[in-house]
Design a protein around this motif. Structure first.
Motif, PDB file in Angstrom:
ATOM      1  N   UNK A 109      43.640 -34.826 -31.762  1.00 28.92           N
ATOM      2  CA  UNK A 109      42.450 -34.202 -32.328  1.00 28.92           C
ATOM      3  C   UNK A 109      41.207 -34.575 -31.547  1.00 28.92           C
ATOM      4  N   UNK A 110      41.171 -35.799 -31.033  1.00 30.10           N
ATOM      5  CA  UNK A 110      40.002 -36.223 -30.255  1.00 30.10           C
ATOM      6  C   UNK A 110      39.828 -35.343 -29.028  1.00 30.10           C
ATOM      7  N   UNK A 111      40.957 -35.011 -28.379  1.00 29.26           N
ATOM      8  CA  UNK A 111      40.863 -34.154 -27.195  1.00 29.26           C
ATOM      9  C   UNK A 111      40.364 -32.763 -27.577  1.00 29.26           C
ATOM     10  N   UNK A 112      40.872 -32.203 -28.669  1.00 32.81           N
ATOM     11  CA  UNK A 112      40.420 -30.879 -29.106  1.00 32.81           C
ATOM     12  C   UNK A 112      38.937 -30.894 -29.423  1.00 32.81           C
ATOM     13  N   UNK A 113      38.483 -31.923 -30.126  1.00 31.40           N
ATOM     14  CA  UNK A 113      37.079 -32.000 -30.512  1.00 31.40           C
ATOM     15  C   UNK A 113      36.174 -32.129 -29.288  1.00 31.40           C
ATOM     16  N   UNK A 114      36.587 -32.920 -28.316  1.00 33.70           N
ATOM     17  CA  UNK A 114      35.803 -33.048 -27.083  1.00 33.70           C
ATOM     18  C   UNK A 114      35.689 -31.707 -26.375  1.00 33.70           C
ATOM     19  N   UNK A 115      36.793 -30.977 -26.320  1.00 31.93           N
ATOM     20  CA  UNK A 115      36.768 -29.672 -25.645  1.00 31.93           C
ATOM     21  C   UNK A 115      35.882 -28.684 -26.394  1.00 31.93           C
ATOM     22  N   UNK A 116      35.940 -28.706 -27.722  1.00 32.18           N
ATOM     23  CA  UNK A 116      35.080 -27.835 -28.517  1.00 32.18           C
ATOM     24  C   UNK A 116      33.615 -28.168 -28.263  1.00 32.18           C
ATOM     25  N   UNK A 117      33.278 -29.448 -28.318  1.00 28.41           N
ATOM     26  CA  UNK A 117      31.887 -29.861 -28.140  1.00 28.41           C
ATOM     27  C   UNK A 117      31.376 -29.525 -26.739  1.00 28.41           C
ATOM     28  N   UNK A 118      32.231 -29.645 -25.728  1.00 31.86           N
ATOM     29  CA  UNK A 118      31.823 -29.298 -24.367  1.00 31.86           C
ATOM     30  C   UNK A 118      31.533 -27.811 -24.235  1.00 31.86           C
ATOM     31  N   UNK A 119      32.376 -26.980 -24.853  1.00 33.81           N
ATOM     32  CA  UNK A 119      32.145 -25.533 -24.797  1.00 33.81           C
ATOM     33  C   UNK A 119      30.869 -25.161 -25.544  1.00 33.81           C
ATOM     34  N   UNK A 120      30.654 -25.762 -26.692  1.00 25.93           N
ATOM     35  CA  UNK A 120      29.443 -25.459 -27.462  1.00 25.93           C
ATOM     36  C   UNK A 120      28.195 -25.942 -26.742  1.00 25.93           C
ATOM     37  N   UNK A 121      28.298 -27.071 -26.074  1.00 22.06           N
ATOM     38  CA  UNK A 121      27.164 -27.587 -25.310  1.00 22.06           C
ATOM     39  C   UNK A 121      26.804 -26.633 -24.176  1.00 22.06           C
TER      40      UNK A 121
END
Length: 227
Positions: A109-121
């Protein structure tokens, strides 16, 4: 109050989908959870998410087909694919169809959340940072939000935000239909035109509290934001 980012999650494994949904919600995201591709397609149009997480292998409509349909009228919303497939050609197909990222199962889940946050950023960094007033509304292109007076902010999709940004930049003048279609939809064909009409209708609904604001259709030319 800070507007929550809305994520559409499509995953046909109920247990995994629930885990992902709850994990994202604990991080402050709003999650629309769907269990097949057809439901996800309908919920996309109803809920206006700001990011999509799509399982590739789903009943009724697979993730690749769903992404293809979404990209016909929305070139910008970030899409992350979840899949058990590991073949190179599957990864290539996912990116070819407009995916922004690709996560193989099992994943953390940590990897998914990091990827989501990077795309949103990345998406937010592309936004104009300046708030502006449209009648009694405050429009924030960076946060993709719209607030009526002291009400709670409502979220806009990336495309709604960009369309309103262009309408406001041409306030009380005609925004050329062909120009905006090519700018935001990359073409001005019939289907893109119908898609833009839908987004215009959504903006009208979100701006309806201020009766002094109108988005007028100038037949044969485009739209005019009157304020």
């Amino acid at each position: 109050m800070r507007t929550k980012t809305k994520i559409l999650l499509a995953e046909d494994e109920p247990s995994l989908g629930q885990i992902v949904k709850e994990s994202l919600e604990t991080r402050g995201f709003e999650v629309v959870f769907c269990k097949d591709g057809k439901e996800a397609e309908a919920k996309y149009h109803e809920s206006s998410p700001q990011l999509m997480v799509l399982d590739v292998m789903m009943p009724k409509m697979d993730g690749f087909t769903l992404a293809r349909e979404i990209r016909r009228h929305d070139k910008d919303i970030p899409i992350i694919f979840l899949t058990a497939k590991s073949q190179t050609h599957d990864v290539v197909e996912g990116f070819t169809l407009g995916g922004n990222d690709y996560l193989k199962k099992p994943f953390s889940m940590e990897e998914l959340i990091v990827r989501i946050e990077n795309l949103l950023k990345t998406e937010h960094n592309n936004q104009d940072e300046t708030e502006c007033n449209i009648g009694k509304y405050v429009f924030n292109p960076k946060n993709q939000s719209l607030r009526y007076m002291d009400d709670e902010s409502i979220a806009l999709t990336h495309r709604e935000s960009q369309l309103l940004l262009h309408l406001n930049a041409n306030r009380n003048a005609v925004l050329d239909r062909s120009f905006i279609l090519k700018k935001l939809w990359q073409n001005d064909d019939f289907f893109s035109g119908r898609s833009m009409d839908v987004f215009i209708s959504r903006l009208r609904k979100k701006l309806k509290k201020d009766k002094s604001i109108q988005i007028v259709n100038i037949r044969g030319y485009g739209y005019k934001l009157i304020c």
